[in-house]
Design an enzyme around this catalytic site. Structure first.
Site, short mmCIF file in Angstrom:
data_model
loop_
_atom_site.label_atom_id
_atom_site.label_comp_id
_atom_site.label_asym_id
_atom_site.label_seq_id
_atom_site.Cartn_x
_atom_site.Cartn_y
_atom_site.Cartn_z
N GLU A 295 0.76 -1.11 0.10
CA GLU A 295 -0.11 -0.11 0.00
C GLU A 295 0.76 1.23 0.01
OE1 GLU A 295 -2.35 -3.32 1.84
OE2 GLU A 295 -0.47 -2.39 1.72
N ASP A 337 21.38 23.06 -27.55
CA ASP A 337 21.60 24.21 -28.43
C ASP A 337 23.01 24.78 -28.16
OD1 ASP A 337 20.67 26.11 -30.20
OD2 ASP A 337 18.77 26.63 -29.10
#
Length: 888
Positions: A295, A337
């Site tokens: 759980e 870039d």
């Protein structure tokens, strides 16, 4: 010619060709020098719609919420809640429901963040536009612009629609579309054959900015038909794929669910077969199911990833989606870039060359740098900040550094004429008083544009060879030449008359240097098995030189000079080359998206950097879209998964290392959580195999107390473990690799779990036998052995908790010895252990909780017995890891 009202000739989908001859374009758009009438503009607005970027697809929030609520782990939590309600423990049932809802809401918020990129594009459109309508200049809302409108553009204006210049010229900052940081000149005039639309010198585009100049232009596209709208459409067509962790957790959840349900059914049938009452068999099956359902797994993973997000934020990387932290760990390709990410995004004067080969300050170089600085249009603000083209700013600053400063006010006062930079001629010239009292023509520009204008006897070829050598090193080269203008004569009205018979002063080299930390970061990438490609709108040779200077392209660098022209087959062939890193130069938005898609198709996990609007589709499509926080646009930041607050490539590498650490830590707490499933299941197996002669050693409620109470904090603390040595010295894990593998299951269920099960069952039987129990003796309420039975189940419960402590210590490392990482190096784990001991003590010794959880106070000898469990569990695993290290 004025416009007609023939609406039938105008259709939204029949956009005119902006490059056709101007009279034909005007005829197609039914407009003239007086612009449109207001009535015609209203009619066209009804036809074309508002000049704004619209979202064409919408995600249903209800559907997204439902998707989160039926996640496999969420379904397991729903089942656990149902079992809690079945056991009449409403408080725990509602607690589990709250965990499901909180996780679903948090995930939904994260998903909605990614949907904002298209709305952010609209911010690039100005609120107002200057147009000529009804024959007079006026201001109108930018959203009301229509094709055929006559725009008036001035310095500082944001262009409100795609338009063709028909008068004047401007310098335009197109970086948001092209990725190039240098403003470009846009002039009224004919187009250039063989270049892309964005490079056409007579077109301007929606969302870009006029940094200098004045012009008039005819609008030929608005709204979704602009370049900005096209990029928005690309962003909407790209969908986010689930992360590797999300995929693997779903697989594991279904596996756990299948195992839990199958075991429950098998042992239910087995219990009835061996003669157990149906109610006992059903209780046994329910307990087995609860024991197999972790759980705490989903909330623990969520919390651990959230902690990873906070840590990365402090290191300069803001993560917008939790699962992206783990995705970073299996990233194997970075597409970066160049400008501002690998470099500092600051040009400076780097090299000088004169015909006398002087490169150090002296008479020749002083004249060279002074003339270059005079041939600029840079302005200075009140605080001393220089404004203008970055290249020209570098020239003015370079003149100061070489002891040849210029006064910008004197420069402007001594200027007779200025022929602005022409992108087709690739040069600029001024007629300037250089201090001798007589004006001179100063020309600066690309060497191949200036050297042919030199007079006879000038060293043109020698200068061209020097320029080529400098360009190979990634340096932007400008030639500077002069011509003394005869005194007493009028300056020429045409630049052709001035720009001839020039005398060469020399060459200046400008350089945007790499960030100093990038080379080390690239080296770490290579050591970690990552490939680094450059995807940029800049020139190929410049980007290649920067790549080599920081170590990209080891052992082989391939430069795709015109990446826009590469088709899919060529791209696939390039990307399949082992050991090759690629510079994709002159990239368009589609190129970046194509590269991201191709890498994904090859099974790569891609991190793509970007800062402009043009990068948004690729950032959205990549597994990890990385936007620049300082220089990036809002659109890029919204479309990305991660934002670099320092715009630094090295931060990406730090984030990847952190992602690997988080993934390793997720596996550590999965081992920890799974290890106690065995000691939770074994008591029910013993109960079933004994046909009820051995009472249930553990209750369902006690299992829930372990799974939701004692295990969560130590599991979360394991998510804060430091990286083990060598985490960046191994290749990226395959994205298909399961978050749970056979070795983990053998270690958790087979080794740690078996040792823990043996110890807790020893404690259970010790308490019963000490009280005189024999197999088959009744232990129910009202029997003499009932209190001993409660004490025995409490010993089982407390024994599992203490075994958890030993498991948590053992799970801190997968292969290294505990002494190598230090016992006290994770204070959060020590705090978590202290909490679970306090929580267990409360359940065991506080009377109201005793009644609720069916526990009883443990005597001293039992406490001493279970206190020995942690070192026994940890010690046996330490021996196992020592044996594995010896055999490696």
């Amino acid at each position: 010619m004025t416009e007609t009202t023939a609406d039938q000739d105008l259709a939204p989908d029949a956009a005119p060709d902006p490059l056709e001859p101007l009279p034909l374009l005007r005829r197609e758009l039914h407009t003239g020098p007086l612009g449109l009438s207001s009535r015609e503009a209203e009619r066209r607005l009804a036809v074309y719609g508002a000049n704004e970027v619209r979202r064409t697809t919408h995600t249903s929030i209800l559907r997204e919420l439902l998707r989160q609520l039926v996640h496999p782990l969420a379904l397991l939590l729903w089942a656990a809640a149902a079992l809690a309600f079945f056991a009449d423990i409403d408080v725990l049932g509602w607690a589990i429901v709250a965990v499901v809802l909180v996780n679903a809401a948090f995930a939904l918020v994260q998903e909605q963040q990614a949907e904002k990129a298209v709305e952010t594009l609209a911010r690039y459109l100005p609120a107002q536009a200057h147009v000529v309508r009804d024959g007079r200049p006026q201001q109108v809302p930018a959203r009301d612009l229509v094709p055929g409108d006559l725009l008036v553009l001035d310095e500082g204006d944001r262009v409100p629609a795609d338009a063709r210049l028909i008068e004047g010229g401007i310098e335009a900052d197109l970086s948001m579309l092209t990725g190039e940081s240098t403003p470009v000149e846009r002039l009224a005039g004919p187009g250039v054959q063989g270049v892309s639309l964005l490079q056409e010198p007579n077109l301007v585009f929606s969302g870009t900015t006029a940094t200098e100049g004045q012009a008039r232009a005819i609008v030929f596209a608005t709204g979704d038909h602009t370049e900005l709208g096209r990029i928005a459409a690309l962003s909407q067509r790209t969908r986010r794929e689930p992360s590797p962790l999300e995929t693997q957790v779903k697989k594991v959840a279904w596996l756990i669910a299948a195992v839990a349900v199958a075991l429950g059914i098998v042992f239910l049938v087995a219990g009835v077969a061996v003669g157990l009452p149906l109610t006992d068999s059903l209780m046994f099956a329910i307990g087995l199911l609860v024991a197999n359902v972790p759980e705490g797994l989903l909330p623990t993973i969520t919390l651990a990833l959230a902690v990873g997000v906070r840590v990365l934020a402090r290191q300069g990387a803001v993560i917008k989606r939790l699962s992206a932290v783990e995705t970073l760990g299996c990233t194997n390709v970075i597409c970066t870039d160049k400008t501002g990410t690998l470099t500092r995004n600051r040009m400076h004067l780097h090299s000088l060359w004169t015909p006398q080969h002087a490169t150090r300050p002296g008479p020749g170089t002083t004249d060279l740098v002074r003339a270059a600085a005079l041939c600029t249009t840079v302005a200075r603000e009140g605080d001393g900040t220089l404004l203008g083209d970055p290249t020209e700013i570098a020239l003015v600053e370079g003149a100061e550094e070489h002891a040849a400063p210029i006064d910008l006010a004197d420069r402007d006062a001594g200027r007779s004429a200025c022929f602005r930079f022409d992108p087709r001629l690739r040069r600029m010239s001024v007629i300037q008083n250089m201090g001798s009292g007589h004006p001179s023509v100063i020309v600066k520009g690309a060497p191949e544009a200036v050297l042919p204008l030199l007079g006879t006897g000038e060293p043109a070829q020698e200068a061209q060879d020097a320029a080529d050598d400098l360009a190979k090193d990634g340096i932007r080269v400008l030639a500077v030449a002069v011509r003394a203008w005869p005194p007493g004569t009028e300056p020429p009205a045409q630049r052709q008359s001035a720009e001839q018979n020039l005398h060469l002063l020399g060459l200046v080299g400008l350089y945007d240097p790499p960030r100093p930390e990038v080379a080390a970061a690239v080296k770490r990438c290579h050591e970690a098995g990552l490939t680094v490609h450059i995807v940029t709108g800049d020139n190929g040779s410049t980007a290649a030189a920067v790549a080599r200077s920081v170590g990209i392209g080891t052992p082989h660098l391939h430069v795709a000079a015109q990446s826009e022209a590469i088709d899919d087959h060529q791209l696939d062939r390039l990307l399949r080359q082992e050991g090759t890193e690629i510079v994709f130069a002159r990239s368009s938005p589609e190129t970046k998206l194509k590269v991201a898609d191709a890498l994904r198709a090859h099974g790569q996990i891609v991190a793509m950097t970007g800062d402009g609007v043009n990068d948004a589709p690729a950032l959205h499509r990549a597994h990890i879209g990385v936007a620049m926080g300082r220089s990036g646009t809002d659109v890029a930041r919204e479309a990305s998964t991660m934002v670099l607050t320092d715009d630094n490539f090295a931060t990406i590498v730090t984030a990847i290392e952190s992602g690997r650490r988080v993934y390793d830590n997720v596996r550590k707490f999965i081992v920890y959580i799974f290890a106690h499933l065995t000691p939770e299941v074994v008591p029910f197996v013993v109960f079933a195999l004994s046909a009820g002669t051995v009472p249930l050693p553990l209750t369902v409620l006690q299992i829930l107390a372990i799974d939701l109470g004692t295990e969560t904090l130590p599991a979360l603390a394991l998510g804060r473990e430091r990286a083990e040595p060598g985490v960046m010295a191994k290749p990226p894990r395959p994205s298909s690799q399961s978050v749970i593998n056979k070795d983990m299951l053998v270690r958790s269920w087979g080794w740690l779990g078996s040792v823990s099960a043996l110890l807790v069952m020893t404690g259970f039987f010790y308490v019963l036998w000490r009280a005189g129990w024999q197999p088959g003796d009744p232990t129910g309420p009202g029997t003499p052995l009932h209190h001993a039975y409660l004490t025995a189940t409490t010993a089982t419960f407390a024994g599992i908790v203490t075994c958890q402590i030993g498991t948590a210590i053992a799970a801190r490392t997968d292969h290294a010895a505990l002494r190598d990482i230090g016992f006290f190096t994770n204070p959060l784990l020590l705090a978590g252990i202290a909490f679970e001991l306090a929580f267990t003590a409360a359940l065991v010794y506080v009377p109201p909780l005793q009644d609720l959880f069916g526990t009883a106070a443990l005597p001293l000898d039992v406490v001493l017995l279970i206190a020995a469990f942690p070192p026994l569990v940890w010690g046996t695993d330490e021996i196992r890891r020592w044996a594995r290290r010896r055999h490696l």
